[in-house]
Write an enzyme that holds these catalytic residues in place. Structure first.
Site, PDB file in Angstrom:
ATOM      1  CE  LYS A  80      -3.659   2.071   2.879  1.00 46.71           C
ATOM      2  NZ  LYS A  80      -4.474   1.876   4.105  1.00 46.71           N
ATOM      3  CB  SER A 154      -7.154   4.182   2.834  1.00 40.67           C
ATOM      4  OG  SER A 154      -6.539   3.503   3.920  1.00 40.67           O
ATOM      5  CB  ILE A 175      -7.353   4.517  11.288  1.00 38.37           C
ATOM      6  CG1 ILE A 175      -7.481   5.215  12.650  1.00 38.37           C
ATOM      7  CG2 ILE A 175      -7.802   5.444  10.161  1.00 38.37           C
ATOM      8  CD1 ILE A 175      -6.590   6.431  12.801  1.00 38.37           C
ATOM      9  N   GLY A 176     -10.211   3.298  10.013  1.00 38.11           N
ATOM     10  CA  GLY A 176     -11.650   3.480   9.839  1.00 38.11           C
ATOM     11  C   GLY A 176     -12.223   2.424   8.913  1.00 38.11           C
ATOM     12  N   GLY A 177     -11.670   1.202   9.005  1.00 35.31           N
ATOM     13  CA  GLY A 177     -12.134   0.114   8.144  1.00 35.31           C
ATOM     14  C   GLY A 177     -11.270  -0.106   6.918  1.00 35.31           C
ATOM     15  CB  SER A 178      -8.173   1.531   5.757  1.00 36.75           C
ATOM     16  OG  SER A 178      -8.688   2.838   5.805  1.00 36.75           O
TER      17      SER A 178
END
Length: 477
Positions: A80, A154, A175-178
């Site tokens: 990534k 992301s 951190i938010g479902g990435s």
């Protein structure tokens, strides 16, 4: 060589060890598949094939000489583009960030020392801050199941490259479902580790050169099989973990099925796919019981937004933060009425005072204690990852975006934070597994949430599911 690329990483490594394929041949095959699919997907956005080929030749020569090799020796893989790689700085979607001299991020360095050949970087949103993978530098990545839709974010480029068999392994972050959202949208596996299990050093954000281990954020593996998740985690983690383990015995496994909460919307087709999967688990002998929300979701979401805002606020432009500070007084009284995912709550979160952060952290500590009791009864909690399946590309400003459900409802864009919030806020492990498809043929994933430090447990259950019930299915790309 295409038949090797279609296999998971473990099978490719077996082929390398038995000399049925060389590292050079496998890398060239991966580069060729990237070239074939890049026009459609735009998943791998930066590459260093010359250096990768040199490393592949060196590993092939070492194998011929009988030298000891690492567990990933000769395996080509991508990373990534939020991770620094020697010779390929993390851009995080910003042109100014890629013009830096860098060394490998900690997790990348572990993979390289294990013999992996890192040849490319996969696309992300700007500063990893969206559930779509698009930026002004490299453009948008498309979902291999439907090119008009996002692969998620992301780690969207990572999931698209995995699903298209361009790479067998990926290192992502969440951190938010990435890690979980792209896995669900593209039909692959991922694992969000217990917080702190894998070093964040060399991940951007935060700013390049930071040694901060950011709250909530984790680094984890992505793959096309559950056994590959464990293999890569054993390489990149901070402590020793066996790369192989027996999968769970399904007839002794107890699963709590969580599908309902007033604050967590869910598309009917996504619900149907997960319910059908739960029935498959029952047929395989798993004890599955529908349970209510394992914690007070209103309290959790309020706390999570404050904790998340405290992290992401560092990445906002100063002008944007100043504007939010001016709005803070007006928004303070609206949060309770508007809810934890409202614009008012977001403004308060990004401008949170330390005392407010401490209060949110105290709520987190209380809820961590409460949910621990659930894992005395259940080995894992099976829950949705996202309210919807992969949605069409949407380039509108965040405040104007919405999610459309198959049954005609319109959901706030921030609803993407709901189902993923429990594992993230409470620092728990969660393994994403493919569970089915919508009526339109889009993949649906679900997450196996485990107790603190229970990574081996959720990975073992995921491997049993993968090998006995269902797993990765290749998209018709």
């Amino acid at each position: 060589m295409g038949e090797f690329l279609d296999q998971d990483a473990t099978s490719q490594l077996i082929a390398l060890a038995s000399k049925r394929v060389s590292a050079v041949e496998l890398l060239k095959a991966a580069l060729a598949r990237h070239a074939q699919t890049h026009g459609d997907l735009n998943a791998v956005v930066a590459a260093d094939p010359e250096r990768a080929l040199e490393r592949a030749r060196a590993l092939d020569d070492a194998r011929v000489r009988g030298e000891p090799l690492g567990p990933l020796a000769g395996l080509p893989m991508t990373v990534k583009d939020t991770f620094d790689v020697s010779g390929m700085a993390a851009s995080s979607g910003l042109p100014e960030l890629r013009r830096r001299m860098t060394e490998d991020a900690a997790a990348v360095g572990h993979a390289r020392r294990a013999g992996a050949i890192v040849w490319g970087k996969t696309n992300v949103p700007v500063m990893a801050a969206d559930w779509q993978s698009a930026n002004p530098l490299y453009g948008a990545t498309n979902n291999p199941w439907d090119l008009k839709r996002t692969p998620g974010g992301s780690s969207g480029g990572a999931a698209a490259a995995l699903a298209a068999r361009v790479t067998p392994l990926e290192i992502g972050s969440d951190i938010g479902g990435s890690l979980r959202v792209p896995a669900s949208f593209c039909g692959v596996f991922s694992h969000k580790p217990t917080w702190g299990l894998v070093s964040q050093r060399g991940h951007v954000p935060p700013s390049p050169g930071s040694h901060a281990e950011r709250d909530l954020n984790v680094i984890g593996p992505m793959a096309r099989s559950a056994r590959d998740l464990r293999l890569l985690l054993s390489v990149i983690e901070n402590g020793p973990r066996a790369p192989k383990a027996d999968p769970a015995y399904l007839k002794e496994t107890r699963i709590g099925l969580w599908l309902d909460d007033p604050l967590c919307p869910l598309d009917s087709e996504v619900r149907g796919a997960i319910q059908a999967f739960a029935d498959q688990l029952r047929e395989a002998g798993v004890e599955v019981e529908t349970i209510p929300s394992p914690v007070d979701m209103r309290a959790l979401l309020h706390a999570y937004m404050t904790l998340l805002g405290g992290v992401l606020g560092e990445d906002l432009p100063p002008k944007t933060l100043r504007g939010m500070e001016r709005m803070r007084f007006l928004m303070r009284g609206q949060v309770e009425r508007a809810g934890p995912l409202s614009n008012a709550a977001m403004v308060m979160a990004y401008t949170a005072r330390h005392r407010e952060w401490m209060a949110a952290d105290a709520v987190r500590a209380r809820l961590r204690t409460e949910i621990a009791g659930a894992f005395e009864r259940w080995h894992a909690i099976l829950a949705p990852i996202a309210p919807v399946a992969a949605f069409p590309h949407d380039r509108r400003p965040f405040q104007r975006r919405t999610l459309a459900t198959s049954d005609g409802r319109t959901l706030p864009y921030n609803s993407m934070l709901t189902w993923i919030s429990v594992a993230t806020a409470l620092r728990l492990p969660a393994t994403a597994v493919p569970v089915g498809f919508t009526a339109g043929g889009l993949p649906v994933g679900a997450q196996l949430i485990g107790p603190h430090a229970g990574d081996a447990r959720t990975l073992a259950i995921a491997q049993a599911i993968d090998e006995n019930i269902r797993g990765y299915v290749a998209p018709p790309l």
